[in-house]
Design a protein around this motif. Structure first.
Motif, short mmCIF file in Angstrom:
data_model
loop_
_atom_site.label_atom_id
_atom_site.label_comp_id
_atom_site.label_asym_id
_atom_site.label_seq_id
_atom_site.Cartn_x
_atom_site.Cartn_y
_atom_site.Cartn_z
N LEU A 51 4.32 9.12 -13.60
CA LEU A 51 5.38 9.05 -14.74
C LEU A 51 6.76 8.87 -14.09
CD1 LEU A 51 4.68 12.18 -16.83
CD2 LEU A 51 4.98 9.92 -17.68
N THR A 52 7.07 9.09 -12.76
CA THR A 52 8.40 9.06 -12.16
C THR A 52 8.47 7.49 -11.69
OG1 THR A 52 8.29 10.97 -11.36
CG2 THR A 52 9.87 9.47 -10.46
N LEU A 53 7.48 6.95 -11.21
CA LEU A 53 7.47 5.47 -10.63
C LEU A 53 7.67 4.56 -11.89
CD1 LEU A 53 5.37 5.57 -7.59
CD2 LEU A 53 7.84 5.65 -7.67
N VAL A 54 6.59 4.75 -12.83
CA VAL A 54 6.35 3.62 -13.75
C VAL A 54 7.24 3.85 -14.90
CG1 VAL A 54 4.97 2.52 -15.26
CG2 VAL A 54 4.12 3.26 -12.98
N PRO A 55 7.34 4.76 -15.91
CA PRO A 55 8.39 5.02 -17.13
C PRO A 55 9.61 5.06 -16.52
CG PRO A 55 6.46 6.12 -17.26
CD PRO A 55 6.48 5.97 -15.91
N LEU A 56 9.96 5.76 -15.68
CA LEU A 56 11.30 6.08 -15.33
C LEU A 56 11.87 5.13 -14.40
CD1 LEU A 56 13.70 8.12 -15.25
CD2 LEU A 56 12.79 9.38 -13.32
N PHE A 57 11.21 4.66 -13.30
CA PHE A 57 12.25 3.70 -12.38
C PHE A 57 11.76 2.06 -12.81
CE2 PHE A 57 12.03 6.35 -8.13
CZ PHE A 57 12.77 7.35 -8.73
N LYS A 58 10.59 1.98 -13.14
CA LYS A 58 10.36 0.60 -13.54
C LYS A 58 11.07 0.25 -14.85
CE LYS A 58 6.76 -2.40 -15.10
NZ LYS A 58 5.29 -2.47 -15.38
N TYR A 59 10.55 1.07 -15.90
CA TYR A 59 10.98 0.72 -17.25
C TYR A 59 12.68 0.96 -17.40
CZ TYR A 59 6.39 -0.88 -18.82
OH TYR A 59 5.38 -1.70 -19.05
N VAL A 60 12.81 2.29 -17.28
CA VAL A 60 14.23 2.90 -17.63
C VAL A 60 15.10 2.34 -16.77
CG1 VAL A 60 15.83 4.79 -17.57
CG2 VAL A 60 13.25 5.14 -18.51
N PHE A 61 15.03 1.91 -15.82
CA PHE A 61 16.13 1.45 -14.69
C PHE A 61 16.08 -0.13 -14.42
CE2 PHE A 61 15.85 6.04 -13.22
CZ PHE A 61 17.27 6.27 -13.96
N PHE A 111 9.57 -6.57 -6.07
CA PHE A 111 9.26 -5.60 -7.35
C PHE A 111 7.83 -6.06 -7.84
CE2 PHE A 111 8.83 -6.17 -11.99
CZ PHE A 111 9.25 -5.04 -12.12
N LEU A 112 7.39 -7.15 -7.44
CA LEU A 112 6.06 -7.66 -8.00
C LEU A 112 5.08 -6.75 -7.17
CD1 LEU A 112 4.42 -9.21 -9.86
CD2 LEU A 112 4.30 -10.96 -8.03
N LEU A 113 5.13 -6.80 -5.92
CA LEU A 113 4.32 -6.12 -5.01
C LEU A 113 4.31 -4.62 -5.06
CD1 LEU A 113 4.75 -8.07 -1.66
CD2 LEU A 113 2.97 -8.36 -3.50
N PHE A 114 5.29 -3.96 -5.39
CA PHE A 114 5.42 -2.42 -5.23
C PHE A 114 4.89 -1.89 -6.63
CE2 PHE A 114 7.69 1.37 -6.48
CZ PHE A 114 7.30 2.40 -5.33
N PHE A 115 5.60 -2.29 -7.84
CA PHE A 115 4.81 -1.89 -9.02
C PHE A 115 3.61 -2.68 -9.36
CE2 PHE A 115 9.33 -1.04 -9.57
CZ PHE A 115 9.36 0.22 -9.85
#
Length: 784
Positions: free
Chosen positions: A71-81, A453-457
């Motif tokens: 929840l922290t990495l995908v919706p919060l960091f990836k999408y929101v920011f 960005f591509l490799l991390f997420f």
């Protein structure tokens, strides 16, 4: 209130925070319904088969740790920011990313592209100094046509997975909410109650779609808010009552312990854990209805904490109640005294979440149709006040049948979760790939940043995707099958549409042929306006020459109309119409190119006809009032003389901006556009042909030279007389077949596949809502 019109809120700093908070509140019902309902089924799907809850609590704490970091990495960091910043004029979604990429690199496969499209105010092309490595990526993409096709297929795949999610999300949401009845009845009765009740709710949900959501939409946000408060309150109760130290499980160390103990079974269980981010894509897809700040505030300060408390509360309860190891359900952690109210709220919240994804499915199919990637379907606008609320009857009933079939066929949360999880991760992978291209091509950042960005997420999402893919035989096959069918249909339709355009381009008739038509050849002009619809933006379409050959007459006023889509979400009404002459003024022939964005609402035939006549009248006034281009050396340099000598005039953007307080009429015009086309649809920009935007005003027609004044009045009178005589819509009725010597695959695709779709979808006359009495169809055979 129209959520799509953010200007209605005002721009003052005094109201800015109030505006953001109100939009954040309203976003709960539209954006977060699907995401907020996920605590009902995440733990149950995760512990369905692969792993089991034990007295050591390593499994439940490991799952909680995975849920927290996901929840922290995908919706919060990836999408929101990050991803929310990759908007297209405030719009989000797969097509928004694709259109941004197409505007910054020549990778679009859309036909009839024009340089004039780049002058649109919503085109918003940023041209900072490009980095060398970034330009290399751009050159590589533009050079290889196969990469253009691969990019389109990637976009279509993401789109199809969103549509597949439109089938699976209502099923798993409603089924999980209704399954709370299992605690109030025996297992035998439960099996015969949950499925019928779920099907009944789904049928009601789809049956009410044609009324639109504007009648009950005001209830959506309060329901989701009440549900979020409910799960967070219950979470806090369970944490303090059962295990106050459950917060320690948020440490990533528990993920390591979980995988170390469960090994392959733990990896396979990730297919259930990923369901905690179901609905995250909606934050980006529904960006156009709200604002970046509103969605950011709602998720960061309400949705995210509420979801964490809900998951932590369940984990705290299960960590002290190991007798529930074989019956892990959300409702077992709900105190019995409030179980029935929670059940009712959960069912209402699941309906809200399902409604959001169904509306999103309608929207993305409408966008696909606008970009010639989906067969024509009937689009009904359910609200005159709220932009973007649409209903597609054919798609609605297909979705309903598929939802009921999935409910009856799967019958358990495990198979539904496997199917839904794969669709969710596929969409997120597509978004990650497209966003990495946006970082390079649109933001002009170093490629290494996009690669990170591509490799991390991408690695996180691939991990979850692989866990879902391994469940292929246990439900994950369904979204893959749906995606294959839809991608085939969409790519086939787009391919055949492009080939038809190329055929029209190669077989268009010269302007000299049109100008030569007259009484000497037995051709007569009949009263009225003839609207010839074509995909061409220059030249005379072959269907008109076929029409004149079979019926040696055409109307006194002839208008070649091209309704085209451009890779922007919206085209301002003042910039929608490109007008020009075809031949000398005495010929009374015009060209009108009408441009729509992929989210624009197309006009109905009545308003379109009157609007078109008004635009032609505006253009006539402008054309007669401007200086003679042959007397202006600058215009001659721009090529006006050459265009007039060939019979095709330059196009002008005509947008009247009448001010009732002033006794004059103004026209916003842009001149200097080329109309040349090529089969490859790639036109180089000539620096001399940049748009020159001027405002022209006529205070009194008598200011014109007397001969010009008389000719202008005559032309306007002819237009008025023709309008009173009636309007005829001349459309092509096409049949497409493959060339001789084509491969078996192409013959099957074109002769059988495409023609089957064409016969069973809406015709262009139905889409345009042309009255049958005003319709003239010209048969055309396309050999592609």
């Amino acid at each position: 209130m129209d959520l799509g019109d953010k200007k209605c809120w005002g721009n003052s700093k005094k109201d800015s925070w109030r505006t953001k908070l109100v939009l954040a509140y309203q976003s709960l019902g539209v954006v977060y319904g699907d995401l907020s309902i996920s605590p009902i089924y995440v733990y149950k799907s995760t512990f369905a088969e692969d792993i089991h809850h034990s007295e050591t609590n390593e499994e439940i704490f490991g799952v909680l740790s995975f849920v927290f970091w996901t929840l922290t990495l995908v919706p919060l960091f990836k999408y929101v920011f990050i991803v929310l910043r990759a908007d297209d004029n405030g719009e989000g979604g797969t097509f928004a990313l694709y259109s941004s990429i197409c505007r910054h690199a020549k990778v679009s496969l859309l036909p009839n592209r024009q340089i004039a499209d780049e002058s649109l105010s919503t085109y918003k092309l940023q041209q900072p100094p490009e980095r060398e490595n970034g330009s290399k990526v751009k050159i590589l993409l533009e050079k290889h046509k196969t990469l253009h096709t691969a990019l389109l297929i990637l976009v279509l795949l993401g789109t199809c997975m969103v549509i597949g999610d439109g089938v699976l999300t209502p099923v798993i949401s409603v089924f999980s909410a209704v399954s709370g009845l299992e605690l109030s009845m025996s297992k035998a009765h439960h099996e015969y109650a949950v499925i019928p009740i779920t099907c009944f709710i789904l049928v009601c949900l789809f049956a009410l779609q044609h009324y639109g959501t504007h009648r009950v939409g005001f209830l959506f946000a309060p329901i989701v808010l009440l549900w979020l408060l409910c799960i967070s309150g219950l979470g806090l109760y369970n944490i303090f009552f059962w295990n106050p130290h459950v917060y320690k499980a948020l440490s990533p160390y528990y993920m390591y312990k979980f995988l170390k103990k469960t090994k392959k079974r733990g990896w396979m269980s990730l297919g259930g854990i990923l369901l905690c981010i179901t609905g995250s894509e909606a934050m980006f897809a529904d960006l156009g209805h709200f604002s970046y700040a509103a969605i950011q505030i709602a998720f960061t300060f309400l949705v995210y904490p509420a979801l964490l408390l809900g998951y932590m509360g369940q984990a705290a309860y299960l960590s002290k109640n190991h007798q529930m190891a074989d019956d892990i359900s959300y409702y077992v952690s709900v105190p019995e005294s409030v179980r029935w109210p929670v059940l009712v709220i959960a069912i209402l919240a699941s309906v809200v979440g399902s409604q959001a994804i169904i509306s999103g499915t309608f929207s993305i199919i409408n966008q696909s149709q606008s970009l010639s990637c989906f067969p024509r379907v009937k689009v009904v606008h359910t609200s005159d006040k709220k932009h973007g609320q649409i209903y597609i009857p054919e798609i609605n009933w297909i979705l309903m049948i598929l939802c009921i079939a999935v409910t009856v066929g799967f019958r358990d949360i495990k198979h539904m979760g496997n199917a839904s999880g794969l669709a969710v991760m596929a969409v997120m992978l597509v978004t990650t790939c497209l966003t990495s291209l946006v970082i390079i091509l649109c933001w002009h950042k170093p490629p290494i940043l996009a690669l990170c960005f591509l490799l991390f997420f991408g690695s996180i999402e691939l991990l979850y995707f692989s866990a879902s893919l391994v469940k292929f035989r246990e439900g994950a096959w369904l979204p893959i099958l749906l995606a294959l069918i839809l991608v085939t249909i969409m790519f086939l339709w787009h391919y055949a549409t492009t080939k038809k355009y190329e055929y029209d381009l190669q077989n268009k008739v010269s302007l000299e042929w049109l100008l030569a038509l007259g009484p000497s050849l037995g051709i007569s002009r009949v009263p009225g306006i003839g609207l010839v619809f074509t995909d061409l933006t220059s030249g005379i379409p072959a269907n008109f020459s076929r029409f004149v050959t079979n019926l040696p007459a055409f109307h006194r006023v002839l208008v070649f109309v091209c309704v085209k889509s451009v890779p922007v979400p919206f085209v301002p009404p003042a910039e929608r119409y490109l007008m020009g002459r075809v031949g000398p003024p005495s010929f009374r022939s015009y060209r009108c190119i009408i441009r729509y964005g992929y989210r624009d609402v197309h006009q109905d035939v009545d308003s379109f006809e009157s609007e078109l006549v008004n635009r032609i009248a505006d253009f006539i006034c402008y054309d007669w009032s401007r200086p003679d281009p042959t007397s202006d050396p600058d215009n001659e340099e721009d090529g006006f003389q050459s265009t007039r000598s060939s019979g095709e005039y330059r196009l002008a953007v005509i947008g009247p901006t009448f001010d009732p307080d002033e006794n004059m009429q103004q026209f916003s015009v842009s001149v200097g556009f080329q109309t040349t086309e090529s089969i490859s649809d790639i036109v180089e920009m000539d620096p001399r042909n940049r748009t020159r935007r001027v405002t022209f005003a006529v205070d009194d027609p008598n200011d014109l030279d007397e001969p010009k004044h008389i000719q202008m009045r005559e032309e306007l009178q002819d237009l008025l007389d023709a309008q009173q005589s009636g309007t005829a819509f001349i459309l092509g009725h096409s049949h497409v077949k493959s060339k001789q010597g084509s491969s078996v695959f192409k013959r099957l695709a074109i002769n059988i596949g495409y023609n089957f779709l064409r016969r069973n979808c809406r015709g262009p006359d139905v889409v345009l809502k042309v009255p049958p009495a005003s319709l003239l169809e010209v048969g055309m055979v396309y050999v592609v």
